[in-house]
Scaffold this motif. Structure first.
Motif, short mmCIF file in Angstrom:
data_model
loop_
_atom_site.label_atom_id
_atom_site.label_comp_id
_atom_site.label_asym_id
_atom_site.label_seq_id
_atom_site.Cartn_x
_atom_site.Cartn_y
_atom_site.Cartn_z
N GLN A 267 -20.20 -1.33 -16.83
CA GLN A 267 -21.10 -1.80 -15.78
C GLN A 267 -20.57 -1.44 -14.40
OE1 GLN A 267 -23.99 -3.35 -16.72
NE2 GLN A 267 -24.65 -3.16 -14.57
N ARG A 268 -19.25 -1.58 -14.21
CA ARG A 268 -18.67 -1.19 -12.92
C ARG A 268 -18.79 0.31 -12.70
NH1 ARG A 268 -14.78 -5.22 -14.26
NH2 ARG A 268 -13.42 -3.64 -15.19
N LEU A 269 -18.55 1.07 -13.77
CA LEU A 269 -18.70 2.52 -13.66
C LEU A 269 -20.13 2.90 -13.31
CD1 LEU A 269 -17.30 5.28 -13.95
CD2 LEU A 269 -17.88 5.22 -16.38
N TYR A 270 -21.07 2.17 -13.89
CA TYR A 270 -22.49 2.44 -13.59
C TYR A 270 -22.80 2.12 -12.13
CZ TYR A 270 -27.57 2.11 -13.89
OH TYR A 270 -28.91 2.28 -13.67
N GLU A 271 -22.25 1.00 -11.64
CA GLU A 271 -22.48 0.63 -10.25
C GLU A 271 -21.87 1.66 -9.29
OE1 GLU A 271 -24.42 -1.66 -9.19
OE2 GLU A 271 -24.84 -2.53 -11.17
N VAL A 272 -20.68 2.15 -9.64
CA VAL A 272 -20.03 3.16 -8.80
C VAL A 272 -20.85 4.44 -8.78
CG1 VAL A 272 -17.99 4.64 -8.58
CG2 VAL A 272 -17.73 2.21 -9.07
N GLU A 273 -21.29 4.85 -9.97
CA GLU A 273 -22.07 6.07 -10.05
C GLU A 273 -23.41 5.93 -9.33
OE1 GLU A 273 -22.44 10.03 -11.01
OE2 GLU A 273 -20.71 8.70 -11.34
N LYS A 274 -23.99 4.76 -9.43
CA LYS A 274 -25.27 4.52 -8.79
C LYS A 274 -25.13 4.42 -7.28
CE LYS A 274 -29.31 1.50 -9.12
NZ LYS A 274 -29.88 0.28 -9.74
N GLY A 275 -23.96 4.01 -6.81
CA GLY A 275 -23.73 3.88 -5.37
C GLY A 275 -23.47 5.19 -4.67
N LYS A 276 -23.34 6.27 -5.40
CA LYS A 276 -23.12 7.57 -4.78
C LYS A 276 -24.39 8.06 -4.08
CE LYS A 276 -19.58 9.12 -8.05
NZ LYS A 276 -19.21 10.15 -9.05
N ALA A 277 -24.20 9.04 -3.22
CA ALA A 277 -25.33 9.64 -2.51
C ALA A 277 -26.24 10.34 -3.51
CB ALA A 277 -24.85 10.63 -1.46
N PRO A 278 -27.53 10.42 -3.24
CA PRO A 278 -28.46 11.07 -4.20
C PRO A 278 -28.07 12.50 -4.53
CG PRO A 278 -29.67 9.80 -2.56
CD PRO A 278 -28.24 9.80 -2.12
N SER A 279 -27.47 13.17 -3.53
CA SER A 279 -27.10 14.56 -3.79
C SER A 279 -25.94 14.67 -4.77
CB SER A 279 -26.75 15.25 -2.48
OG SER A 279 -25.67 14.57 -1.84
N LYS A 280 -25.10 13.64 -4.78
CA LYS A 280 -23.93 13.68 -5.66
C LYS A 280 -24.13 12.89 -6.95
CE LYS A 280 -20.64 14.18 -1.84
NZ LYS A 280 -19.44 13.62 -1.20
N ARG A 281 -25.25 12.21 -7.06
CA ARG A 281 -25.48 11.37 -8.23
C ARG A 281 -25.94 12.23 -9.38
NH1 ARG A 281 -29.86 7.09 -7.08
NH2 ARG A 281 -28.32 6.60 -5.45
N ALA A 282 -25.38 11.96 -10.59
CA ALA A 282 -25.76 12.70 -11.80
C ALA A 282 -26.64 11.80 -12.65
CB ALA A 282 -24.54 13.16 -12.58
N GLY A 283 -27.92 12.18 -12.75
CA GLY A 283 -28.86 11.34 -13.49
C GLY A 283 -28.52 11.24 -14.97
N LEU A 284 -28.12 12.40 -15.54
CA LEU A 284 -27.78 12.39 -16.96
C LEU A 284 -26.59 11.49 -17.24
CD1 LEU A 284 -28.42 13.57 -19.72
CD2 LEU A 284 -26.89 15.48 -19.19
N ARG A 285 -25.65 11.47 -16.33
CA ARG A 285 -24.46 10.62 -16.51
C ARG A 285 -24.85 9.14 -16.44
NH1 ARG A 285 -18.97 10.73 -16.20
NH2 ARG A 285 -17.95 8.93 -15.17
N LEU A 286 -25.78 8.83 -15.52
CA LEU A 286 -26.23 7.44 -15.44
C LEU A 286 -26.93 7.01 -16.72
CD1 LEU A 286 -27.60 7.14 -11.78
CD2 LEU A 286 -25.64 5.95 -12.77
N GLU A 287 -27.70 7.91 -17.28
CA GLU A 287 -28.38 7.57 -18.52
C GLU A 287 -27.40 7.34 -19.67
OE1 GLU A 287 -31.15 10.63 -19.28
OE2 GLU A 287 -32.46 10.17 -17.55
N ARG A 288 -26.36 8.19 -19.71
CA ARG A 288 -25.36 8.02 -20.78
C ARG A 288 -24.62 6.69 -20.62
NH1 ARG A 288 -24.10 13.60 -19.95
NH2 ARG A 288 -22.25 12.95 -18.79
N ILE A 289 -24.29 6.36 -19.34
CA ILE A 289 -23.59 5.09 -19.11
C ILE A 289 -24.49 3.91 -19.48
CG2 ILE A 289 -22.54 3.62 -17.36
CD1 ILE A 289 -21.63 6.14 -15.91
#
Length: 1188
Positions: A267-289
């Motif tokens: 959950q913390r990893l998801y929050e960190v990944e979600k808090g990144k800028a849209p240009s740096k955010r990886a949608g596929l990674r968010l889905e896997r998390i």
């Protein structure tokens, strides 16, 4: 109950104890072949398995050590079952579990059946487990087939239940529920098996948590198995599988905690990944998390469902099990679940079970509850969830400090201490006061725990005024110690619970030892100058501080336990011995300096001075600086001598005498070189002054002419000399001759004050005792022996004269002096060595013996008006009554010692035995012990004493009744005499063979006493003492069956045939006595025998069917005494009339061919346990002679 656990699969097959795996349509043989194809490569041949089984059988029947030596790697023997792995040790559990998981991946069914077999074997079952595949899930009749029944035809029990995908049938022998199984077997080996079993379940869950635990097959089968077996009527299944199920749930708690950590991390990893800028955010990674989080949450929910199934299927049924061990397992594991997984288990729905089980009848269950609550209350994060539970069950937790089980009470006290530390406002003032009182408990662990609670609550951080500027650290610590001591004094003064400070100090010793051993702070309080700014202590508080000081010194020097707080002496370790030695050195160095000042300051208070004088008894006499210690020792000896000269109080003099004795020990230089001369000079002054006073006050005609001042001085010197003579040998000063002159004045003129007479008797008694003690250390010449005997005789005569003194104190002291001297003299006779010289022999004359008995009857057994019941109505205080009772018990014990040590004749104990029932509450234990000791000395003479006691009581009662007077209070009634006889018979115990001669003598003397001088006629009146037979019948139950017949024959010779058939009411005691001999021989009581056949004369010939039991003697044999082979010389033959003599002659002629065989009494053979083997009349018996 449970047969031997199975050692190997091959041996199981040979013993026809197989685990059959069948599908729907396959046979057991095919199932076994399928199982053998999937055996792991590590398993050996069948012969090796047979060896393993024989090894395990030997270890079960013999010592566990043999089984332990056959380890997994020793001897080339390899374990082939999971059960063997667990029994061998925990070193191979991890590897074997990994192998089992690998086998599970390869063949799931076979591995699961191995696991099922493991749990069955751990239950100690030797039975057969049969599995059939359950394929039709729509079968509605399958649950109705789940039964546990008994097949009476085959003598087997079986349980059939569903463990998906199988229907398992466990069959075991009928006697399985009547023996032991691994969890209950004694010994260290099986204790390790329990821990290994629990570890196996935990490791199994831990290793499976990342793989097969979520396959919806393993856990379902395992939970079904454990749930069904834990609900069995068989204790072994229920106990073992409940333990396995609760440990399984504990393992699942660990799994769910790991999943919770993984969910939080993801959950913390998801929050960190979600808090990144849209240009740096990886949608596929968010889905896997997110998918991983969902998967982990699903697994967590699945595990929680498993936990809920186990809790509802096992815990809710077994926490109220009839077996306390099972209840204890459930409660213990519940506490673990609450502590580890509080979000689910730590709520009121689960806490209520702990609260309910606090009321369990078994202490082990209550103890597990208390220990579990300690873990919960000890965690500060969990306290907020326990508020409702605390308010609901606080009263019960407080009351558990009074639990009858000491360990439960101790842990309950510790639980309340933890609660108090976590929340100050939970325990009220009344609750704390209730807990404080346990510092005076007789159980030391409970008292020490209460002392720790008291120290933590009141003494650890009392309110201390802020120190002034410039105060050193030493002064601050001293102020803190003073505040704590004052708080302790305040508690003791306000509590008013107990008057013994030593027990309070002992309770606080483990927790507040540093405070109690802070002797500089304690003595500074006592030496505090009244002119100082700090408030001083009152006289009562000073006395309390002095008592605490003395108690702490004694505790440091000797250590616990206190009298009444320990069953045996504690073995001190080397570390404790070193601490004790260091403490003794510290207290010696400190008190050697300050004690003279303390004695000088409080010299006028006898009670405080006596406490100070006891402290040097605990000094360590080999301290380092000899010059410094010599200087302070001189000052101490000076103050001690001044205190002894100033006070004549007994406590001061005894403390001083014992302290001088401790300081004057030989080889303790420089202590003895200074203390011994000081003591000798002091005693020399006393003796010289006493001689001078006696020369001035004793006239030639033996008159004591001292005035009041001289009398007081003589009395004070006598007190000092007597007290010192008690602990030390002062014979070289000739005190016997000096003080004997005073006793002669009292004996001849009676002009000596009673107080001086008491002290003189004590002093001369100690002088004679020291003479008796020293004469056994070396050879004694004839002249010295005669001189000592003359001294002993002369003093005994003086004491004899003093027994008739008008003053009670003088009479008591004379009596105690006589008892002490005669007892010591008897001990000297017993320990005398013929090579040591001439023996000092003295025997008290009969007049003195009667005087001692008269004193006891007058001052101990003081009549019915002063017995235990009437004394309760007197106006005296309870303390005075207890002191009076204690004094009387001492007097009686001193007299009984004379009887036990053969100083007095044993018949002198008859008067004491008469009072056994009347004064049972006050002196029953002393009289009973005297009776037991006299029986050990001489069984026959002791029995004669009992007979004499009963006959004297009966004759006195008979005399009162014949005179027509109402029985006085000093005459016991007939019912009380009969009850006394019953109590006497109970003292013979259960070993009838050991006491048969004594009992036979009692009956013989009783019969002769009743029929003495009676002439048999056809018509005659009953003997005057015939009612004594009712009293005598109380001893009939203790006779052996052959002895009862012999006693009955002896009674027949006196009473005659027509007397027994007499229907006159005056003969009823004889009928009752006859019934007690005949009815009890056949297992009846006398009353039932009388009611059924009161006047029927049974034939002993018909009753004795066994040829090994000799017939009762004939009249002629009784007359000639041939049937009494070991008749004592003083035994008299019963007087027989002419008719009886004629019968006797005739019977004597017919009995000559028997060669006196009737003289032998036949008794059944006695087993080593003391029980009779010959319960019926057809067994052979041994021959034992009994003298009637």
């Amino acid at each position: 109950m449970i047969a031997e656990p199975i050692a190997s699969r091959s041996s199981i097959q040979k013993e026809n104890s197989v685990i059959d795996v069948t599908s729907s349509g396959s046979t057991n043989h095919n199932g076994n072949e399928n199982r053998q194809k999937n055996v792991r490569g590590k398993r050996r041949a069948r012969e090796v398995s047979e060896n393993a089984k024989r090894r395990f059988s030997e270890s079960r029947g013999g010592s566990p050590g043999r089984a332990e030596r056959h380890h997994l790697k020793n001897g080339g023997i390899e374990a082939v079952t999971l059960f063997e792995v667990v029994t061998m040790g925990s070193s191979a559990i991890q590897a074997v579990v990994d192998d089992w998981i690998e086998a599970y991946h390869t063949d799931r069914d076979t591995a699961l059946l191995d696991l099922i077999s493991f749990f069955i074997q751990c239950s100690g079952c030797k039975g057969v487990v049969t599995a059939e595949m359950f394929q039709n899930k729509q079968d509605t009749e399958v649950m109705s087939k789940m039964v546990e029944e008994l097949d009476e035809g085959s003598g087997l029990q079986y349980k059939k239940f569903l463990a998906f995908p199988w229907i398992l049938t466990v069959t075991w022998p009928l006697d399985m529920d009547s023996g032991e199984y691994p969890l209950t077997m004694p010994g260290l080996y099986w204790k390790r098996f329990r821990s290994n079993f629990c570890e196996f379940v935990s490791v199994l869950v831990s290793q499976c948590q990342y793989s097969v635990i979520f396959d919806s097959h393993l856990m379902d089968t395992l939970i079904s198995l454990l749930t069904e077996l834990s609900d069995s009527r068989v204790r072994a299944f229920r106990h073992t599988c409940t333990l396995a199920a609760t440990k399984l749930l504990s393992g699942l708690v660990g799994v769910v905690l790991n999943l919770s950590v993984s969910v939080d991390n993801s959950q913390r990893l998801y929050e960190v990944e979600k808090g990144k800028a849209p240009s740096k955010r990886a949608g596929l990674r968010l889905e896997r998390i997110q998918a991983k989080i969902t998967e982990l949450q699903d697994k967590k929910c699945e595990i929680e469902n498993m936990m809920d199934a186990i809790f509802k299927g096992v815990f809710l049924k077994r926490y109220r099990d009839v077996i306390p061990e099972i209840r204890a397992i459930c409660v213990e594991e519940l506490g673990i679940w609450m502590r580890l997984y509080s979000p689910v288990f730590l709520n009121d729905s689960y806490l209520k079970y702990l609260g309910w089980m606090l009321h369990d009848k078994q202490p082990d269950v209550r103890l597990k509850c208390v220990l579990g609550l300690q873990g919960l209350y000890g965690d500060t994060l969990l306290n907020s969830k326990l508020d409702l539970f605390t308010s609901r069950f606080k009263e019960r937790m407080v009351s558990m400090t009074l639990d009858k089980d000491h360990e439960v009470a101790v842990q309950a006290m510790r639980l309340l201490m933890v609660i108090s530390q976590s929340c100050d406002d939970i325990l009220s003032t009344e609750d704390c006061k209730h807990m404080y009182q346990f510092v005076y408990s007789s159980h030391r662990p409970l008292a020490a725990t209460a002392g720790e609670f008291l120290y933590t609550k009141l003494l650890s951080a009392p309110t201390v005024a802020e120190p002034r500027d410039g105060v050193s650290e030493i002064d601050r610590r001293r102020d803190l110690a003073d505040a704590r001591v004052r708080a302790l004094l305040q508690f003791y003064r306000e509590s008013k619970l107990h008057q013994h400070v030593v027990y309070l100090v002992d309770s606080l010793w483990d927790s507040a030892g540093a405070l109690l051993k802070d002797w500089p702070s304690l003595t500074s309080l006592l030496l505090q100058d009244s002119s100082s700014s700090e408030p001083g202590l009152s006289s009562a508080r000073e006395s309390l501080v002095i008592e605490i000081l003395l108690a702490s010194v004694r505790q440091a020097a000797e250590g616990p336990p206190q009298p009444g707080r320990g069953t045996s002496k504690k073995v001190i370790s080397a570390r404790e011995r070193k601490v004790q030695t260091d403490d003794c050195a510290r207290l010696t160095e400190h008190f050697l300096v300050v004690l003279p000042d303390l004695l000088a300051k409080y010299s006028g208070d006898a009670e405080k001075v006596s406490c100070f004088l006891k402290i040097p008894q605990y000094f360590q006499v080999d301290i380092g600086n000899a010059a410094c210690s010599e200087k302070h020792l001189k000052a101490l000896l000076t103050q001690m001598a001044a205190a002894v000269e100033m006070h004549t109080d007994t406590g001061v003099l005894e403390a001083a005498a014992r302290t001088y004795q401790a300081l004057c020990l030989r080889g303790t230089r420089p202590w003895d070189s200074l203390a011994s001369p000081a003591r000798d000079q002091m005693i020399q002054r006393w003796v010289e002054r006493l001689d001078t006073l006696l020369r001035d006050t004793l006239e030639e005609d033996g008159t004591f002419t001292a005035d009041e001042v001289q009398t007081e001085e003589v009395l004070s010197i006598l007190k000092r000399v007597t007290t010192f003579h008690n602990s030390q040998d002062l014979s070289r000063w000739g005190l016997y001759d000096t003080v004997s002159r005073l006793l002669c004045v009292e004996v001849q003129r009676g002009s000596l004050p009673p107080e001086a007479t008491v002290q003189a008797l004590q002093c001369v008694c100690y002088a004679v005792l020291w003479q008796l003690s020293t004469c056994g250390e070396g050879s004694l010449s004839r002249e010295k022996a005669l001189a000592q005997r003359n001294q002993l005789r002369s003093f005994c005569e003086k004491c004899h004269r003093c027994l008739s003194h008008s003053n009670p104190a003088v009479k008591e002291q004379a009596f105690l002096s006589l008892c002490d001297l005669l007892t010591a003299h008897s001990y000297q006779l017993q320990a005398w060595d013929h090579t040591a010289g001439t023996l000092v022999l003295y025997t008290p004359d009969p007049k003195l013996q009667r005087a001692l008995l008269a004193f006891i009857m007058e001052h101990v057994f003081t009549g019915a008006e002063l017995d235990s019941q009437s004394r309760a109505s007197e106006s005296d205080s309870t303390t005075n009554k207890l002191e009076d009772l204690h004094k009387r018990r001492n007097l009686l014990a001193a007299y009984c010692k004379l009887i036990v040590h053969s100083v007095l004749e044993m018949s002198m104990a008859a008067e004491v035995f008469k009072q056994y029932m009347k004064y049972y509450n006050d002196f029953g234990d002393i009289i009973k012990e005297t009776l037991s000791r006299t029986r050990q000395m001489d069984k026959i003479e002791s029995a004669r004493t009992l007979v004499l006691c009963l006959q004297q009581l009966f004759l006195r009662l008979k005399q009162e009744q014949d005179s027509g007077n109402t029985c006085s209070s000093g005459v016991q009634t007939f019912s009380s005499i009969k009850e006394l006889a019953r109590r006497f018979s109970l003292t013979f115990g259960w070993d009838q063979v050991k006491s048969r001669e004594s009992l036979a003598m009692i009956h013989r003397d009783g019969i002769e006493f009743v029929f003495q001088g009676l002439v048999q006629k056809t018509e005659r009146h009953s003997p005057p003492y015939v009612s004594y037979l009712t009293i005598l019948s109380e001893f009939s139950s203790k006779l052996l069956r052959p002895d009862k017949k012999t006693v009955y024959s002896y009674l027949q010779r006196y009473a005659g045939e027509h007397t027994v058939n007499n229907r006159d009411e005056s003969w009823l005691p004889l009928v009752y006595y006859r019934a007690s001999l005949l009815a009890t021989a056949d297992g009846e009581d006398a009353i039932s025998f009388i009611s059924s056949d009161t006047f029927k004369q049974p034939s002993l010939t018909n009753r004795s069917r066994s040829p090994s039991i000799k017939q009762p003697p004939s009249d002629g044999e009784v007359q000639s005494g041939a049937w009494l082979p070991f008749r004592s010389p003083d035994m008299k033959s019963p007087p027989l009339p002419a008719s009886a003599e004629a019968k006797g002659k005739k019977a004597g002629k017919s009995s000559t061919s028997q060669e006196g065989e009737e003289a032998e009494l036949q008794v059944s053979a006695v087993t080593p346990e003391g029980q009779l083997n010959g319960a019926n009349d057809d067994v052979d018996v041994d021959t034992v002679d009994v003298d009637l």
